[in-house]
Scaffold this active site. Structure first.
Site, PDB file in Angstrom:
ATOM      1  N   LYS A  53      -0.832   8.543   6.916  1.00  0.00           N
ATOM      2  CA  LYS A  53      -1.991   8.732   6.032  1.00  0.00           C
ATOM      3  C   LYS A  53      -3.125   9.420   6.792  1.00  0.00           C
ATOM      4  O   LYS A  53      -3.770  10.335   6.268  1.00  0.00           O
ATOM      5  CB  LYS A  53      -2.436   7.377   5.450  1.00  0.00           C
ATOM      6  CG  LYS A  53      -1.453   6.850   4.403  1.00  0.00           C
ATOM      7  CD  LYS A  53      -1.660   5.392   4.009  1.00  0.00           C
ATOM      8  CE  LYS A  53      -0.510   4.934   3.115  1.00  0.00           C
ATOM      9  NZ  LYS A  53      -0.558   3.542   2.688  1.00  0.00           N
ATOM     10  N   GLN A  97      -3.618  -1.814   3.541  1.00  0.00           N
ATOM     11  CA  GLN A  97      -2.182  -1.602   3.735  1.00  0.00           C
ATOM     12  C   GLN A  97      -1.418  -2.920   3.535  1.00  0.00           C
ATOM     13  O   GLN A  97      -1.786  -3.957   4.080  1.00  0.00           O
ATOM     14  CB  GLN A  97      -1.934  -1.045   5.151  1.00  0.00           C
ATOM     15  CG  GLN A  97      -0.497  -0.639   5.439  1.00  0.00           C
ATOM     16  CD  GLN A  97      -0.016   0.505   4.559  1.00  0.00           C
ATOM     17  OE1 GLN A  97      -0.787   1.393   4.188  1.00  0.00           O
ATOM     18  NE2 GLN A  97       1.256   0.491   4.213  1.00  0.00           N
ATOM     19  N   ASP A 120      -5.043   3.468  -4.450  1.00  0.00           N
ATOM     20  CA  ASP A 120      -3.654   3.030  -4.642  1.00  0.00           C
ATOM     21  C   ASP A 120      -3.352   2.806  -6.130  1.00  0.00           C
ATOM     22  O   ASP A 120      -2.198   2.732  -6.527  1.00  0.00           O
ATOM     23  CB  ASP A 120      -3.414   1.681  -3.933  1.00  0.00           C
ATOM     24  CG  ASP A 120      -2.833   1.831  -2.536  1.00  0.00           C
ATOM     25  OD1 ASP A 120      -2.085   2.794  -2.310  1.00  0.00           O
ATOM     26  OD2 ASP A 120      -3.132   0.960  -1.691  1.00  0.00           O
TER      27      ASP A 120
HETATM   28  N1  GUN Z   1       2.769  -0.669   1.634  1.00  0.00           N
HETATM   29  C1  GUN Z   1       3.866   0.005   1.218  1.00  0.00           C
HETATM   30  N2  GUN Z   1       3.537   0.932   0.301  1.00  0.00           N
HETATM   31  C2  GUN Z   1       2.204   0.846   0.138  1.00  0.00           C
HETATM   32  C3  GUN Z   1       1.256   1.542  -0.681  1.00  0.00           C
HETATM   33  O1  GUN Z   1       1.590   2.445  -1.452  1.00  0.00           O
HETATM   34  N3  GUN Z   1      -0.038   1.151  -0.556  1.00  0.00           N
HETATM   35  C4  GUN Z   1      -0.435   0.154   0.279  1.00  0.00           C
HETATM   36  N4  GUN Z   1      -1.732  -0.166   0.307  1.00  0.00           N
HETATM   37  N5  GUN Z   1       0.414  -0.516   1.035  1.00  0.00           N
HETATM   38  C5  GUN Z   1       1.717  -0.164   0.961  1.00  0.00           C
END
Ligand code: GUN
Length: 294
Positions: A53, A97, A120
């Site tokens: 990211k 996350q 998200d």
């Molecule tokens: N963990 C696995 N996929 C994701 C996601 O798309 N967003 C977040 N915040 N955590 C994750």
């Protein structure tokens, strides 16, 4: 038929190029899109996602900061950090996350993020808006799937689309998106899951199969119609002694066999994976554009 391989790496690169241009235009108006990532603990998969990211953000010119909190942080400390970021005008997007350490309430934490900064699209307000067809943000992985379909010339409109898996992150929001009377959607949708009596019965009829069950080789060649389009959302780590890491990534689809039957298919890695991060950046730039009034 040998399938066309839909490269998520390529589609993601195209979208990132478009985004970099949008970011330039926003910066010219005095707005630098900002993304705050909260990482609690040291889960290796989470660290690798968060790193991707940060790299993606840098590539398109988004200001990104990762806030690392120790695994033994209190839930209050994480809530306080999110509350702080909610008020911080440098950040248009915030994500926590997942997964969080076991003793923390994931729902409480993700619901603390202001809906207008929830890139998200996990907050119930954003989930509800998606269902009624008025989304502010499209959830990242489902949006990535939609882009892969439309940009590869496989528009779902009028097609029978079967989703394998009913998770809150992929299956359910993808169902809500694909059923809308909207561009890139307008499909007839069935969701199959662990409670489905005869999964193959539905998958065999599908023009488009989206595999998001989290199980290696769940979708076999026998289950897929000739000429179907197959999108593999699965990311499964399986042990592999020939790799330095000791594992390799496979999807939910028996790729080698299914590619001989399908019209088009995404690989793992290099399919949906690069799209998820890219669509997160799209949401961050959208959130920033809203504050810029454009
Ligand atoms: N963990 C696995 N996929 C994701 C996601 O798309 N967003 C977040 N915040 N955590 C994750």
């Amino acid at each position: 038929m040998t399938a066309e391989i839909i490269s998520g790496t390529q589609v993601a690169a195209d979208i990132r190029q478009e985004l970099a241009q949008e970011v330039k235009e926003l910066k010219a108006k005095g707005v630098t899109p900002g993304l705050a990532v909260v990482l609690v603990g040291e889960d290796p998969a989470s660290i690798s996602y968060v790193t991707a990211k940060a790299k993606g953000a840098e590539e398109v010119g988004v200001h990104e900061e990762t806030f690392r909190l120790p695994a033994d942080s209190t839930e209050d400390a994480v809530l306080k950090k999110v509350a702080e970021l909610n008020q911080d005008p440098r950040f248009h997007g915030i994500l926590v996350q997942l997964p969080l350490p076991k003793d923390m309430d994931e729902k409480k934490l993700t619901y603390t993020i202001l809906p207008e900064k929830d890139v998200d699209a996990f907050h119930p307000v954003n989930v509800g808006k998606l269902l009624i067809g008025e989304p502010d943000f499209l959830p990242c992985t489902p949006h990535g799937v939609m882009q892969l379909l439309t940009r590869s010339g496989n528009d779902p409109s009028g097609k029978y689309l079967v989703i394998v898996g009913r998770s809150n992150i992929v299956g359910k929001p993808l169902m809500a998106m694909m059923v809308q009377k909207a561009k890139g959607a307008n499909a007839t949708v069935t969701v199959v899951h662990t409670g489905t009596a005869d999964m193959a019965h539905y998958v065999k009829e599908a023009d488009i199969v989206i595999a998001a069950a989290g199980r290696p080789n769940m979708v076999t060649a026998e289950m897929v119609k000739d000429g179907a389009v197959v999108i593999d959302v699965g990311v499964n780590r399986i042990p592999d002694d020939t790799k330095k890491s000791g594992f390799r990534l496979v999807g939910d689809v028996d790729f080698e066999a299914v590619k001989e039957k399908a019209k088009a298919i995404t690989p793992v890695p290099g399919g949906v994976g690069p799209m998820t991060v890219t669509m997160l950046l799209v949401n961050t730039v959208r959130a920033a554009a809203r504050t810029a009034g454009s």
